[in-house]
Enzyme design. Structure first.
Site, mmCIF file in Angstrom:
data_model
loop_
_atom_site.group_PDB
_atom_site.id
_atom_site.type_symbol
_atom_site.label_atom_id
_atom_site.label_comp_id
_atom_site.label_asym_id
_atom_site.label_seq_id
_atom_site.Cartn_x
_atom_site.Cartn_y
_atom_site.Cartn_z
ATOM 1 N N ASN A 124 0.808 -1.212 0.000
ATOM 2 C CA ASN A 124 0.000 0.000 0.000
ATOM 3 C C ASN A 124 0.843 1.266 0.000
ATOM 4 O OD1 ASN A 124 0.403 -0.237 3.156
ATOM 5 N ND2 ASN A 124 -0.491 1.790 2.798
ATOM 6 N N CYS A 125 0.262 2.332 -0.590
ATOM 7 C CA CYS A 125 0.753 3.696 -0.409
ATOM 8 C C CYS A 125 -0.470 4.502 0.028
ATOM 9 C CB CYS A 125 1.413 4.234 -1.679
ATOM 10 S SG CYS A 125 0.366 4.218 -3.158
ATOM 11 N N MET A 126 -0.454 5.821 -0.111
ATOM 12 C CA MET A 126 -1.597 6.594 0.360
ATOM 13 C C MET A 126 -2.828 6.405 -0.527
ATOM 14 S SD MET A 126 -0.667 7.823 3.158
ATOM 15 C CE MET A 126 -2.145 8.789 3.457
#
Length: 211
Positions: A124-126
């Site tokens: 995940n990232c933002m």
């Protein structure tokens, strides 16, 4: 059975819903009514990149404990240095540290361990659109032996909202050159030009691979 359920599970959250009453799912809270289907925030759900192993999402995915557990996710690769690991007592985390550079080797080492342990892992990232898909594309190049264009298209087909920045596109091209060398004796600049139209473009239905 007091409620009439669908014959097939919802394609968004994989649970069964009562379409007549429009009640929220008691597992993830998603309302599966046909009239509201277009309003569902699909980005909140992990995109399965490799079956029963590799998933992609944003912060909203990583922060939704019920959805992650429902999908069997036990490990999370957090690609954003400034983003806190929310549930350290429930998931095994690995957080990348470099704000600007994509730490392919660091990330792949963690993903390799997850695969060996037969664990399901969320990257995940933002937003789930830029940094994390770039890492996943790099992983596919390294471990599947797929070129950049094929790896990108594979991810794009499974998570159409990805939008990798020019900076990270360049890092992916450099990573490809590192893995495979220049093509037909060309240097990196020629290789970049050769790949520009194929990689990072719209989904190409002619590029399909069996997993």
């Amino acid at each position: 059975m007091g409620k009439r359920e669908r014959e097939d599970p919802c394609r968004v959250c994989r649970h069964y819903h009562n379409y007549d009453e429009g009640e929220p799912c008691d597992i993830c809270g998603h309302v599966g009514t046909s009239t509201k289907a277009a309003q569902i925030q699909v980005s909140s759900f992990p995109s399965e990149i490799l079956p029963d192993f590799l998933y992609l999402g944003g912060f909203d995915t990583a922060s939704n404990f019920k959805i992650d557990v429902t999908h069997g996710i036990s490990h999370i690769l957090n690609t954003v240095p400034s983003c806190e690991n929310l549930y350290p007592s429930s998931f095994t985390y690995h957080r990348l540290r470099d704000e600007k550079a994509l730490e392919f080797d660091n990330a792949i080492q963690f993903l390799d361990k997850c695969e060996i342990d037969k664990s399901r892992v969320l990257v995940n990232c933002m937003s789930g659109r830029n940094r994390s898909p770039a890492i996943v594309v790099g992983y596919l190049m390294k471990r599947k032996g797929w070129r950049l264009a094929e790896s990108y298209q594979w991810v794009k087909q499974r998570r159409p909202t990805i939008d990798i920045s020019p900076e990270f596109q360049q890092q992916l091209k450099e990573f490809e050159a590192r893995l495979f060398g220049s093509r037909d004796g060309y240097g990196l600049s020629e290789l970049n030009n050769q790949l520009q139209d194929l990689a990072f473009g719209p989904v190409n239905d002619n590029i399909r691979m069996d997993y």
